[in-house]
Write a protein that holds these residues in place. Structure first.
Motif, PDB file in Angstrom:
ATOM      1  N   GLY A 168      48.379  53.426  41.268  1.00  0.00           N
ATOM      2  CA  GLY A 168      47.172  52.786  41.288  1.00  0.00           C
ATOM      3  C   GLY A 168      46.796  52.503  39.512  1.00  0.00           C
ATOM      4  N   ARG A 169      45.943  51.494  39.492  1.00  0.00           N
ATOM      5  CA  ARG A 169      45.416  50.932  38.247  1.00  0.00           C
ATOM      6  C   ARG A 169      45.239  52.005  37.171  1.00  0.00           C
ATOM      7  NH1 ARG A 169      41.160  49.443  35.139  1.00  0.00           N
ATOM      8  NH2 ARG A 169      41.116  47.369  34.325  1.00  0.00           N
ATOM      9  N   ALA A 170      45.906  51.715  36.126  1.00  0.00           N
ATOM     10  CA  ALA A 170      45.897  52.817  34.931  1.00  0.00           C
ATOM     11  C   ALA A 170      46.179  54.196  35.240  1.00  0.00           C
ATOM     12  CB  ALA A 170      44.242  52.531  34.358  1.00  0.00           C
ATOM     13  N   ALA A 171      47.139  54.419  36.441  1.00  0.00           N
ATOM     14  CA  ALA A 171      47.479  55.742  36.386  1.00  0.00           C
ATOM     15  C   ALA A 171      48.540  55.888  35.559  1.00  0.00           C
ATOM     16  CB  ALA A 171      48.113  55.935  37.850  1.00  0.00           C
ATOM     17  N   PHE A 172      49.065  57.139  35.194  1.00  0.00           N
ATOM     18  CA  PHE A 172      50.326  57.572  34.222  1.00  0.00           C
ATOM     19  C   PHE A 172      51.252  58.479  34.848  1.00  0.00           C
ATOM     20  CE2 PHE A 172      52.511  59.511  30.978  1.00  0.00           C
ATOM     21  CZ  PHE A 172      52.447  58.340  30.159  1.00  0.00           C
ATOM     22  N   VAL A 173      52.249  58.168  35.256  1.00  0.00           N
ATOM     23  CA  VAL A 173      53.376  59.056  35.706  1.00  0.00           C
ATOM     24  C   VAL A 173      53.986  59.786  34.747  1.00  0.00           C
ATOM     25  CG1 VAL A 173      55.436  59.080  37.094  1.00  0.00           C
ATOM     26  CG2 VAL A 173      53.614  57.497  37.847  1.00  0.00           C
ATOM     27  N   ALA A 175      56.540  61.984  32.158  1.00  0.00           N
ATOM     28  CA  ALA A 175      58.033  62.046  32.160  1.00  0.00           C
ATOM     29  C   ALA A 175      58.736  62.911  32.880  1.00  0.00           C
ATOM     30  CB  ALA A 175      58.310  62.406  30.637  1.00  0.00           C
ATOM     31  N   GLY A 176      59.755  62.458  33.694  1.00  0.00           N
ATOM     32  CA  GLY A 176      60.528  63.325  34.562  1.00  0.00           C
ATOM     33  C   GLY A 176      59.817  63.476  36.011  1.00  0.00           C
ATOM     34  N   ALA A 177      58.716  62.906  36.106  1.00  0.00           N
ATOM     35  CA  ALA A 177      57.993  63.248  37.666  1.00  0.00           C
ATOM     36  C   ALA A 177      58.571  62.423  38.612  1.00  0.00           C
ATOM     37  CB  ALA A 177      56.543  62.799  37.353  1.00  0.00           C
ATOM     38  N   VAL A 178      58.611  62.995  39.848  1.00  0.00           N
ATOM     39  CA  VAL A 178      59.090  62.230  41.023  1.00  0.00           C
ATOM     40  C   VAL A 178      57.677  62.122  41.820  1.00  0.00           C
ATOM     41  CG1 VAL A 178      60.719  62.492  42.804  1.00  0.00           C
ATOM     42  CG2 VAL A 178      61.320  63.421  40.753  1.00  0.00           C
ATOM     43  N   VAL A 179      57.810  60.534  42.106  1.00  0.00           N
ATOM     44  CA  VAL A 179      56.394  60.224  42.894  1.00  0.00           C
ATOM     45  C   VAL A 179      56.945  60.169  44.324  1.00  0.00           C
ATOM     46  CG1 VAL A 179      54.938  58.601  43.256  1.00  0.00           C
ATOM     47  CG2 VAL A 179      55.372  59.116  40.692  1.00  0.00           C
ATOM     48  N   THR A 180      56.406  60.890  45.092  1.00  0.00           N
ATOM     49  CA  THR A 180      56.899  60.919  46.434  1.00  0.00           C
ATOM     50  C   THR A 180      55.768  60.317  47.294  1.00  0.00           C
ATOM     51  OG1 THR A 180      56.231  63.130  46.898  1.00  0.00           O
ATOM     52  CG2 THR A 180      58.334  62.822  46.235  1.00  0.00           C
ATOM     53  N   ARG A 181      54.529  60.190  46.884  1.00  0.00           N
ATOM     54  CA  ARG A 181      53.235  59.657  47.634  1.00  0.00           C
ATOM     55  C   ARG A 181      52.600  58.878  46.498  1.00  0.00           C
ATOM     56  NH1 ARG A 181      50.294  65.014  49.104  1.00  0.00           N
ATOM     57  NH2 ARG A 181      52.505  65.696  49.699  1.00  0.00           N
ATOM     58  N   ASP A 182      51.597  58.128  47.169  1.00  0.00           N
ATOM     59  CA  ASP A 182      50.759  57.061  46.338  1.00  0.00           C
ATOM     60  C   ASP A 182      49.960  58.046  45.456  1.00  0.00           C
ATOM     61  OD1 ASP A 182      51.831  55.085  47.856  1.00  0.00           O
ATOM     62  OD2 ASP A 182      50.187  54.851  49.192  1.00  0.00           O
ATOM     63  N   VAL A 183      50.237  56.988  44.316  1.00  0.00           N
ATOM     64  CA  VAL A 183      49.073  57.742  43.112  1.00  0.00           C
ATOM     65  C   VAL A 183      47.954  57.012  42.971  1.00  0.00           C
ATOM     66  CG1 VAL A 183      49.164  58.112  40.600  1.00  0.00           C
ATOM     67  CG2 VAL A 183      51.280  58.384  41.666  1.00  0.00           C
ATOM     68  N   PRO A 184      46.757  57.764  42.934  1.00  0.00           N
ATOM     69  CA  PRO A 184      45.226  57.204  42.942  1.00  0.00           C
ATOM     70  C   PRO A 184      45.258  56.438  41.607  1.00  0.00           C
ATOM     71  CG  PRO A 184      45.244  59.382  43.742  1.00  0.00           C
ATOM     72  CD  PRO A 184      46.518  59.252  43.290  1.00  0.00           C
ATOM     73  N   PRO A 185      44.174  55.390  41.308  1.00  0.00           N
ATOM     74  CA  PRO A 185      43.817  54.970  40.154  1.00  0.00           C
ATOM     75  C   PRO A 185      43.394  55.812  39.230  1.00  0.00           C
ATOM     76  CG  PRO A 185      43.181  53.478  41.913  1.00  0.00           C
ATOM     77  CD  PRO A 185      43.586  54.889  42.684  1.00  0.00           C
ATOM     78  N   ALA A 186      43.896  55.567  37.860  1.00  0.00           N
ATOM     79  CA  ALA A 186      43.321  56.289  36.592  1.00  0.00           C
ATOM     80  C   ALA A 186      43.833  57.990  36.789  1.00  0.00           C
ATOM     81  CB  ALA A 186      41.787  56.523  36.501  1.00  0.00           C
ATOM     82  N   THR A 187      44.909  58.208  37.420  1.00  0.00           N
ATOM     83  CA  THR A 187      45.157  59.620  37.549  1.00  0.00           C
ATOM     84  C   THR A 187      46.740  59.802  36.788  1.00  0.00           C
ATOM     85  OG1 THR A 187      44.117  59.652  39.736  1.00  0.00           O
ATOM     86  CG2 THR A 187      45.937  61.242  39.545  1.00  0.00           C
ATOM     87  N   THR A 188      46.661  60.975  36.027  1.00  0.00           N
ATOM     88  CA  THR A 188      47.877  61.332  35.727  1.00  0.00           C
ATOM     89  C   THR A 188      48.498  62.450  36.478  1.00  0.00           C
ATOM     90  OG1 THR A 188      47.169  61.335  33.467  1.00  0.00           O
ATOM     91  CG2 THR A 188      49.153  62.578  33.708  1.00  0.00           C
ATOM     92  N   VAL A 189      49.858  62.137  36.818  1.00  0.00           N
ATOM     93  CA  VAL A 189      50.640  62.800  37.761  1.00  0.00           C
ATOM     94  C   VAL A 189      51.823  63.533  37.039  1.00  0.00           C
ATOM     95  CG1 VAL A 189      50.030  62.059  39.847  1.00  0.00           C
ATOM     96  CG2 VAL A 189      51.973  61.067  38.784  1.00  0.00           C
ATOM     97  N   VAL A 190      52.550  64.728  37.371  1.00  0.00           N
ATOM     98  CA  VAL A 190      53.428  65.480  36.560  1.00  0.00           C
ATOM     99  C   VAL A 190      54.352  66.322  37.543  1.00  0.00           C
ATOM    100  CG1 VAL A 190      52.234  65.457  34.221  1.00  0.00           C
ATOM    101  CG2 VAL A 190      52.028  67.368  35.933  1.00  0.00           C
ATOM    102  N   GLY A 191      55.392  66.438  37.352  1.00  0.00           N
ATOM    103  CA  GLY A 191      56.133  67.356  38.148  1.00  0.00           C
ATOM    104  C   GLY A 191      57.197  66.792  38.990  1.00  0.00           C
ATOM    105  N   ALA A 192      57.751  67.823  39.967  1.00  0.00           N
ATOM    106  CA  ALA A 192      58.765  66.948  41.044  1.00  0.00           C
ATOM    107  C   ALA A 192      58.593  67.999  42.385  1.00  0.00           C
ATOM    108  CB  ALA A 192      60.196  67.043  40.484  1.00  0.00           C
TER     109      ALA A 192
END
Length: 204
Positions: A168-173, A175-192
């Motif tokens: 999503g807009r302004a989201a941050f993935v 380093a090294g994360a594995v995105v397996t599902r959609d990421v909401p806007p303005a959200t930081t996701v980490v990990g695998a």
């Protein structure tokens, strides 16, 4: 002659791309360093850009890129795309003005990248992916096919975004994360697999 907005790390990497591509660079635009020199080139204030002058923004932060693009466009600047000669850009891939594609990057078939997007060195973007304005794909990241990265999204170094996902807009993935599902806007996701970063507890 091209002016590069930003004389920090990404700006100097943009200069490397320009030199490899045989594109002449007049100097840098950077309020903080104006009046000095970086890599032997003069540094001026962004407001000094003359109408009709080509520019490229070499800054990682999408919000700063948005602000500078508005300023430079209003001054009559012309956003220019830079592609390293050792990058691969497949057929039917479209790069909007102001894009920066570094060495070793691979953009597969029918990819669309919006204005002022950045694909850093050794990153890959799979077929039919859509990267909106000011998206950043950092070094070594892998964006699979049919992915949508909304405007101002960032995919960190070495991260993987699996087929068909949306960031999503302004989201941050991270380093090294594995995105397996959609990421909401303005959200930081980490990990695998990638999960939202827990909020920082308030300081007592």
């Amino acid at each position: 002659m091209l002016w590069i907005a930003g004389a920090g790390g990404v700006g100097r990497e943009a200069l490397d791309v320009a030199l490899a591509a045989g594109v002449g660079v007049a100097g840098f635009l950077d309020d903080r360093l104006a009046g000095g020199e970086v890599r032997g080139l003069p540094v001026a204030r962004p407001a000094a850009l003359a109408p009709g002058t080509p520019y490229l923004i070499g800054i990682a932060d999408p919000a700063v890129r948005a602000r500078l693009a508005a300023l430079l466009d209003a001054a009559g600047g012309v956003a220019t795309t830079l592609v390293h000669p050792r990058a691969i850009v497949a057929p039917e891939t479209e790069l909007a003005p102001g894009c920066l594609v570094m060495g070793g990057a691979h953009l597969s078939s029918s990819v669309r990248i919006g204005p002022h997007g950045q694909v850093h060195y050794n990153a890959t973007v799979g077929h039919d992916s859509r990267l909106d304005a000011r998206v950043s794909v950092y070094p070594g990241a892998n964006v699979s096919g049919s992915v949508h990265l909304a405007e101002d999204a960032t995919v960190g170094s070495g991260a993987v975004v699996l087929q068909g996902r949306t960031v999503g807009r302004a989201a941050f993935v991270g380093a090294g994360a594995v995105v397996t599902r959609d990421v909401p806007p303005a959200t930081t996701v980490v990990g695998a697999p990638a999960r939202p970063l827990p909020p920082t507890p308030p300081t007592p």
